[in-house]
Design a protein around this motif. Structure first.
Motif, mmCIF file in Angstrom:
data_model
loop_
_atom_site.group_PDB
_atom_site.id
_atom_site.type_symbol
_atom_site.label_atom_id
_atom_site.label_comp_id
_atom_site.label_asym_id
_atom_site.label_seq_id
_atom_site.Cartn_x
_atom_site.Cartn_y
_atom_site.Cartn_z
ATOM 1 N N SER A 1 5.593 7.812 -2.215
ATOM 2 C CA SER A 1 5.044 7.562 -3.538
ATOM 3 C C SER A 1 5.043 6.057 -3.725
ATOM 4 N N PRO A 2 3.998 5.506 -4.334
ATOM 5 C CA PRO A 2 3.967 4.065 -4.502
ATOM 6 C C PRO A 2 5.214 3.575 -5.241
ATOM 7 N N ALA B 1 -2.784 1.999 3.332
ATOM 8 C CA ALA B 1 -1.330 1.788 3.265
ATOM 9 C C ALA B 1 -0.963 0.853 2.118
ATOM 10 N N ALA B 2 -1.703 -0.238 1.989
ATOM 11 C CA ALA B 2 -1.389 -1.192 0.916
ATOM 12 C C ALA B 2 -1.593 -0.532 -0.446
ATOM 13 N N LEU B 3 -2.651 0.276 -0.550
ATOM 14 C CA LEU B 3 -2.898 0.953 -1.828
ATOM 15 C C LEU B 3 -1.810 1.977 -2.113
ATOM 16 N N LEU B 4 -1.325 2.667 -1.069
ATOM 17 C CA LEU B 4 -0.217 3.612 -1.270
ATOM 18 C C LEU B 4 1.041 2.879 -1.709
ATOM 19 N N ALA B 5 1.252 1.702 -1.120
ATOM 20 C CA ALA B 5 2.448 0.932 -1.463
ATOM 21 C C ALA B 5 2.309 0.271 -2.832
ATOM 22 N N GLY B 6 1.092 0.235 -3.360
ATOM 23 C CA GLY B 6 0.871 -0.415 -4.655
ATOM 24 C C GLY B 6 0.909 -1.929 -4.551
ATOM 25 N N VAL C 1 3.743 5.180 7.255
ATOM 26 C CA VAL C 1 4.638 4.299 8.018
ATOM 27 C C VAL C 1 4.375 2.841 7.634
ATOM 28 N N VAL C 2 3.094 2.486 7.587
ATOM 29 C CA VAL C 2 2.743 1.090 7.273
ATOM 30 C C VAL C 2 3.117 0.770 5.821
ATOM 31 N N ILE D 1 5.342 -2.258 4.326
ATOM 32 C CA ILE D 1 4.852 -3.226 3.331
ATOM 33 C C ILE D 1 5.868 -3.340 2.201
ATOM 34 N N GLY D 2 6.481 -2.209 1.875
ATOM 35 C CA GLY D 2 7.552 -2.183 0.874
ATOM 36 C C GLY D 2 7.125 -2.809 -0.428
ATOM 37 N N ALA D 3 7.886 -3.787 -0.854
ATOM 38 C CA ALA D 3 7.607 -4.394 -2.154
ATOM 39 C C ALA D 3 7.063 -5.806 -1.989
ATOM 40 N N ALA D 4 6.304 -6.053 -0.909
ATOM 41 C CA ALA D 4 5.677 -7.372 -0.742
ATOM 42 C C ALA D 4 4.845 -7.681 -1.986
#
Ligand code: MCA
Ligand code: AMP
Length: 490
Positions: free
Chosen positions: A128-129, A62-67, A35-36, A40-43
């Motif tokens: 997926s990131p 979460a940040a690592l998942l978002a890349g 969810v997080v 974060i999306g593409a920040a």
């Protein structure tokens, strides 16, 4: 789903995170962090309000998942240091728990709340990131701020590859498996607590039990209740060693652990000896740095070197000693001292916005650690000191004398200031401030030691505050006007 955390998908029912207030299984972690991560999306970069809570662990995952690169912030950071870190790293958002009160300096950032209730009951579905496009392993994963001798802290940019290389090397050295339960009470805004202590177990599919804050009782309780490993800084092991004589339950708990690991500073021989005498266990030391992650460790599958050794270079880490002229030292004689230089995938990618400092830190592709060491005939490394006397290690925190001096000089009651580190049985070193007050003639007009400590804590960080203040009428200076710190110490 995740190159960093395969267990997010493979073992949803196992416990991943255990904090005093809350536990999460891998399935719940996947769902909440998912969810997080979507928010974060593409920040371009996010800050993380790194309290010692599960929210911090979830935010980092979460940040690592978002890349998206994440900048952990010490929630006790003072005004000036926080303004510097936020200005320098320029995050667009800050990840924080629902109950966190953030300082005004972060008002400009979008707030992304890490809510452990959201999605925790759902089936884990982490994104997926970057919409399925794999994240380049050399892409920045984290920016961790670390002090130098002068000036404000620098942001060490750590890639995903550096993190996986270091954690996998430790898996090898420590036979770290999914069945291990790691106990610790380290802060979560540095490499030791966050990368080794949270991401380490999660990469293994193992469990971490964080104490919320370090206490001797907490360590005894969790190690008696299934904990297999303990991570700590020497100050923590010192406090455990002090308590052993009167605490048979603590003796039993430490004796039953598979692995006791100390790092961030040297564990004094006296504490090694007391712990081994009482528990029969040897504390394993490993040596690392924010910029290099882990370089060496005592291995569990090799004969134990003598206490005080930080073990051998980890798989994938090349280590050499160089003499004062920069020439490699060939000796393994336990005597010849050189500066440690390292290279390997574990290294950082550079200091953020500081190409000058990055260039200075390298000798070709070798990173200059500034740590002085000897090598024993068995290949193990013993640290004997640091190149820079203006770096202080207190409680395992690296502190630059220069930044404290600058903060002290901003106090109206201070005319001149010098900062040194002195040996301290608990903290390893304690910060001592030498002050020439503005009002020389009237001692009652001097700022108090508490006022100066509060001043430094408010501008920089509480752990950088002077623990002792000594007043002088003048600082000893050489012909060039430079303060002679050795003369102060003597
Ligand atoms: C006291 N406090 C104050 C003041 N005086 N706050 C503001 N102003 C003041 N004047 C507060 C503190 O904020 C803290 O709050 C409490 O009083 C006690 O503070 P302190 O005395 O500093 O704590 P301590 O008991 O001395 O802490 C010992 C410690 C700590 C727990 C061992 O030093 C620690 O956690 N060290 C870990 C450092 C670390 O993780 N280093 C890794 C970096 P409160 O009670 O609310 O907390 S090195 C690294 O990462 C590399 C890669 C490596 O090799 O590992
Ligand atoms: P930091 O920059 O805060 O990551 O601190 C890194 C420094 O901590 C290293 O350069 C060493 O001086 C010190 N350090 C880390 N681990 C150990 C250890 N096991 N023994 C002695 N010093 C250590």
């Amino acid at each position: 789903m995740s190159d960093l955390f395969p267990a997010l998908r493979s073992t949803p029912d196992r416990t991943a995170l255990h904090f005093p207030a809350r536990s999460l299984t891998y399935g719940q972690l996947t769902a909440v962090a998912g969810v997080v991560a979507r928010r974060i999306g593409a920040a371009s970069r996010v800050a993380l309000w790194a309290t010692p809570t599960p929210h911090t662990a979830v935010g980092a995952v979460a940040a690592l998942l978002a890349g998206v690169p994440v900048v952990p912030l010490n929630p006790k950071t003072g005004e000036r240091e926080l303004a510097h870190i936020v200005g320098d790293s320029a995050p667009t958002a800050v990840l924080a728990g629902p109950d966190d009160r953030l300082p005004a300096a972060l008002d400009v950032l979008e707030r992304i709340t890490v809510d452990l209730g959201e999605g925790a009951d759902a089936e884990g579905t982490a994104p997926s990131p970057r919409g399925g496009v794999p994240v380049d392993p050399t892409a920045p994963a984290m920016v961790v701020y670390t002090s130098g001798t002068t000036g404000p802290p620098k942001g060490a940019v750590l890639s995903r590859r550096a993190i996986t290389a270091s954690l996998d090397a430790l898996e090898d050295a420590w036979a770290w498996t999914a069945d291990d339960v790691l106990v610790h009470g380290l802060p979560l805004f540095h490499v030791h607590g966050l990368i080794l202590g949270i991401l380490g177990p999660l990469r293994r599919g193992a469990q971490v039990r964080h104490l919320g804050r370090f206490s001797v009782d907490g360590v005894a309780r969790e190690l008696s209740d299934g904990g297999t490993m303990l991570f700590g800084v020497p100050t923590m092991y010192h406090r455990l060693a002090e308590a052993l004589a009167d605490d048979p339950a603590l003796v039993k708990a430490l004796a039953g652990a598979r692995l006791l690991v100390s790092g961030s500073a040297a564990l004094p021989l006296h504490d090694h000896t007391r712990i081994t005498a009482a528990t029969g266990r040897t504390v394993v030391e490993r040596y690392g740095m924010t910029e290099t992650l882990m370089n060496t460790s005592v291995r569990v599958d090799a004969p134990q070197p003598r206490p005080g050794s930080v073990g051998v270079p980890l798989p994938g880490v090349e280590l050499r000693l160089v003499d004062e002229d920069g020439a490699p030292v060939a000796a393994y004689d336990g005597e010849t001292i050189g500066e440690i230089q390292v290279r390997g995938d574990n290294l950082f990618s550079g200091y953020l916005n500081r190409p000058d400092a990055t260039a200075e830190a390298f000798d070709g592709d070798w990173f200059r650690t500034g740590d002085m060491a000897v090598r024993d005939p068995d290949g193990s490394v013993r640290l004997v000191g640091r190149r820079a006397t203006d770096l202080i290690k207190s409680g395992g925190y690296k502190i630059g004398a220069g930044e404290i001096e600058n903060a002290l000089l901003d106090h109206p009651g201070v005319r001149e200031a010098a900062v040194t580190g002195e040996p301290d049985p608990d903290l390893g070193e304690r910060v001592v401030a030498w002050i020439v007050p503005t009002e020389l003639a009237d001692p009652s007009a001097r700022p108090s030691a508490d006022a100066l400590a509060a001043h430094v804590a408010g501008l920089l960080s509480p752990h950088k505050r002077p623990r002792e203040v000594r007043f002088l009428t003048a600082l000893p200076r050489n012909d060039m006007g430079k303060v002679m710190k050795r003369a102060l110490r003597e």
